[in-house]
Structures are given as C-alpha cells and as structure tokens.
Write an enzyme that holds these catalytic residues in place. Structure first.
Site, PDB file in Angstrom:
ATOM      1  CB  SER A 196      -0.935   0.200   1.106  1.00 49.50           C
ATOM      2  OG  SER A 196      -1.482   0.818   1.052  1.00 49.50           O
ATOM      3  CG  ASP A 242      -7.253  -2.523  -3.129  1.00 44.37           C
ATOM      4  OD1 ASP A 242      -8.388  -2.214  -2.493  1.00 44.37           O
ATOM      5  OD2 ASP A 242      -6.349  -3.136  -3.049  1.00 44.37           O
ATOM      6  CG  HIS A 273      -5.919  -2.661   0.277  1.00 39.38           C
ATOM      7  ND1 HIS A 273      -5.390  -1.963  -0.707  1.00 39.38           N
ATOM      8  CD2 HIS A 273      -5.259  -1.455   1.301  1.00 39.38           C
ATOM      9  CE1 HIS A 273      -3.944  -1.462  -0.355  1.00 39.38           C
ATOM     10  NE2 HIS A 273      -4.395  -0.838   0.825  1.00 39.38           N
TER      11      HIS A 273
END
Ligand code: GCU
Length: 460
Positions: A196, A242, A273
């Site tokens: 991320s 996601d 995610h």
C-alpha cells in the site's frame, strides 16, 4: 508533465559490471533528490523524480553470461511446487534491530548458511497505519529462499510514500553497513518491497536509488513517483477486489513504466486490499520469490515461472515484459477482443467460423459506418503499433477508415483472406494519447468490414 526520459540500453559488457560495485556518479538530479529527501520537501522530490534521468547513472545491467557461471545463484533447481512452498531450503534465524537507525521496530531474517557466499538484501515496509506484525510471516519465508530481509514499521504510522521510501533506504543502509549480518550480504544486490503506502514507498526508493535491483509494490499507493522515469525493474501486484488501490489504478502505473524497464503486473483473484497482511499468501509469494531470484540473483532458472506465467492459480490477470533476463524486455502487446466490452460491434458477435481468439468475433453489418471500435489504454503519449486480426471469405477488398480519437489517420483496405476461417493480421502505426483512446474501424462501402477478431496494441 512532459518529462523526458533518456534510456540507454546497457551493452553486454556493461551488464557484466553489475555486481562489481561500480560507484555511481552524483548527478545534479541526485543531489536534488537528496536535498528533497533531507528536507522533506515532497513537492521538490516529486519534481526531481519527474526530471531527466541521466543515462550515465543507470547502473542496472542484465544478464548473466551463463547459468553455470552465475556466482549469485543460491539453492537447488526450483520446481513449480518448490516456489509455492512456504519454506525454501535455507535454515533461518532472526534478530531485532535497535531503535535509532532511521526506522522503527526492525527485525532481520537471514539464512544461517555462510558456506555459499553472500545473499541479496531486501527491505520491506507495511502501509499506512500498518504494522510489521501483519507482514512478519514473510520474513522467514523469504529468508529461507536465500535472501536477507529487514522488515520494519514507518516511524510515524501516517508517513506517506516518500517518507516510507526514505526509511526503506535507511533500512537497507543499516542492513548492509552496520547490522550484525552485514557480512552475509552482497551490498550491490539490494531491493525494496512494500504494501500500500509502503508499495508507493518502494517505488519512491527505486526512483531515488536506481542501483536497486528491483522494487515490488503490493497494492501500491503511488503518490510521489513519476513512473515514466522508472528504470528499476518493478513488479506491481493488485487485488482483483481491492476497492482502495484498485486494479485499474495499479495497471495504469504499470503502463506508465517505460517499456525499456522490466516490469510485471499481477492481479490476484478475489483479493482485497489487505492481501499481504496477517494471513500467509502463497499465491503472492510464488510470484514474489521468482521475481526476486531473477533480478537480485540473475537466476534465470526462475524465468520459467514468470515468463510466460507458468502457474495461474489465484491469478486473474497478468502482463509482463518477456523474456525477463537475459536480453532485456520485449513488451507483450495488449490484446483487446472485439467481443468484449468496452469494444463496440455494429453487428453481431458470431462464433460460426473457427480460429478466432476469445469467445467470438465481430461480424459487422453490411453497411457504410457499421464499425468495430476498441478502447485502449496507453501509459504515455506516443507511437503505438496496432495489429488487427480479421478474416474475409470474399475476393473483394473492403476499405475502411481508421479513426483514432475522432480523427481519420489511415484508410486501410482489408483484402480477401481466402476463407472466413482464415485469419490474418494487418499492422498499422498510430499515435495514442496517455490514458484512454478510441480506435474505430469504419467501413466506407456497403460491404461493411471483414470479420474482426481482435486488436493488439504495443506502445513501445
Ligand atoms: C458470410 C459470413 C459472415 C460474414 C459475411 C460478410 O455471411 O458467414 O461471417 O460476416 O459473409 O460478408 O461479411
């Protein structure tokens, strides 16, 4: 915008210098980036990242002379099962890192074997508010395949991608220069990976230190890196479901990476995610391990797994430059089937003539303007090669206009191919804009178009 990229493909002689520890010249651009990182000027860092990349600075060279001569190869010949296993062949150990080294809560995982020479080093950082505990499962896993790994947390849980990139580089420097395992590491073979915001951090680190062997972004949030200047081989992995860092967001960055840089896009079936977090993810690791082996160890024994993709278990989409080592990238064209939305077919999607790809082909109406239209994405504005696959069982050529984003740019004519199940390809060169483009084949006689199977687009 409008960043210029000067990429010099390294010669094979230069490639052989790759692990020789050649010093990097400090270019003005590097100084700018250093200043930016030192003073936390994100905008300046972004501007520096968007600047011209000096060719002389590119230390990335590919290709071992031969597998047998590869001094960086570690571990036995891999198999489809061995790369999917949760442990490699090396016994591992871990050690905590004291605070005060430019990152926090660091843990090092390393192979205990000292008989085979040094190992490449990987720094791994989690995402926004993320903890290393969530990724801890990767530490011994990666190390057991023959890497020294440092996992840590961002100093501030809300640190953005640039700050995480700085901390990844600090972690690597600690690992290679001051850590208790530094003698086990080849300081010329280092890499970064993150999840991320940490994935964005990995890209940021790679843009600032092009001597890194590779960078992997897992659902990467990329805010501060101009991917058009990326010269470090990059794998971008997305989760199919996601909603935070969506597959299309990640794929767009993949397309922005120049075709002269080795790159891979992987999308994991049904993944959200958090796909790297907490639960060990074997689908992710069976791609990550070959990728690190290929780029950190020049280990072409692992190319078979990625190029072409051997194991599609848990993978919903994949694109890559192939072959990955040696010889450098040949970007695979992107194929757009005429029967798949957002493609438009003014007619019917048929499947009565064999030899088509996908699930059918466009049989356009026999009328002027009964078109087949494709929507294609390009990472940057520039020349693209189109390859249209069609069949026509008639003897009369069928002329058309090729209309790109509303403008007629060519007037191709599609000859008879001998039979409706004999498919041929016509190649056309066009200019595409960065982002989405419409490509329409518009027949100019009442015979309409030939049957249209698919369009392939290469942007480099
Ligand atoms: C035939 C053929 C169709 C084709 C059509 C044409 O009907 O079966 O697939 O589209 O001719 O002339 O376009």
């Amino acid at each position: 915008m409008g960043a210029q990229v000067h990429i010099r493909r390294p010669s094979s002689t230069q490639r052989s210098e790759v692990h020789a520890g050649r010093a990097e010249p400090r270019s003005p651009n590097r100084v700018l980036r250093w200043l930016a990182s030192a003073f936390g000027l994100a905008l300046l860092a972004a501007l520096a990242g968007a600047g011209t990349a000096p060719a002389a600075e590119n230390p990335y060279q590919r290709g071992p002379a031969a597998v047998a001569e590869n001094p960086y190869q570690r571990g036995p010949d891999p198999t489809r099962d061995s790369v999917a296993a949760s442990r490699g062949t090396f016994a591992t150990a871990s050690v905590k890192v004291p605070e005060g080294n430019g990152f926090t809560k660091g843990v090092i995982y390393y192979p205990t074997d000292t008989s085979q020479g040094t190992f490449g080093a990987i720094a791994f950082v989690p995402g926004y508010n993320g903890s290393w505990a969530a990724l801890e499962w990767t530490g011994h896993w990666l190390a057991s395949f023959g890497f020294v790994v440092i996992g840590f947390e961002a100093i501030n849980p809300g640190d953005r991608d640039t700050a995480r990139g700085t901390q990844l580089l600090a972690a690597l420097d600690y690992l290679t220069q001051r850590s208790p395992v530094r003698d086990r590491i080849d300081p010329n073979r280092t890499a970064v990976i993150g999840h991320s915001m940490g994935g964005g951090g990995a890209m940021s680190a790679a843009s600032r230190r092009p001597s890194l062997k590779t960078a992997i972004g897992l659902a990467p949030a990329i805010f501060s890196t101009d991917m058009r200047t990326m010269r470090v081989p990059a794998m971008l992995m997305a989760g199919q479901n996601d909603g935070t860092v969506t597959p299309s967001y990640v794929k767009n960055f993949y397309h922005q990476i120049p075709g002269s840089t080795e790159k891979s896009y992987l999308e994991l079936t049904g993944a959200g995610h958090g796909f790297p977090s907490w639960t060990p993810n074997s689908v992710m690791m069976r791609k990550v391990i070959p990728w690190f082996k290929i780029f950190m160890d020049n280990d072409v024994r692992y190319s078979q797994f990625l190029c072409p993709l051997m194991d599609w278990t848990g993978v919903s989409a994949h694109q890559s430059t192939c072959p990955l080592l040696p010889g450098g990238p040949t970007p695979t064209p992107t194929r757009y089937e005429a029967e798949n939305s957002p493609a438009v077919c003014t007619g019917t999607i048929d499947s009565n003539h064999t030899g088509y790809t996908g699930t059918g082909f466009c049989n356009g109406d026999s009328a002027v303007g009964a078109h087949a239209q494709f929507t294609v994405e390009a990472g940057t504005t520039g020349t693209a090669t189109l390859r249209l696959r069609f069949a026509s069982g008639t003897t009369t050529a069928r002329p058309a206009s090729l209309i790109v984003n509303g403008s007629t740019v060519h007037t191709p004519s599609f000859e008879g191919t001998g039979a409706w199940n004999t498919w041929v390809t016509q190649t056309l060169t066009v200019t595409l804009n960065a982002g989405s483009n419409t490509i329409r084949f518009h027949p100019t006689t009442s015979a309409g178009l030939p049957n249209i199977d698919h369009l392939e687009v290469s942007t480099t």
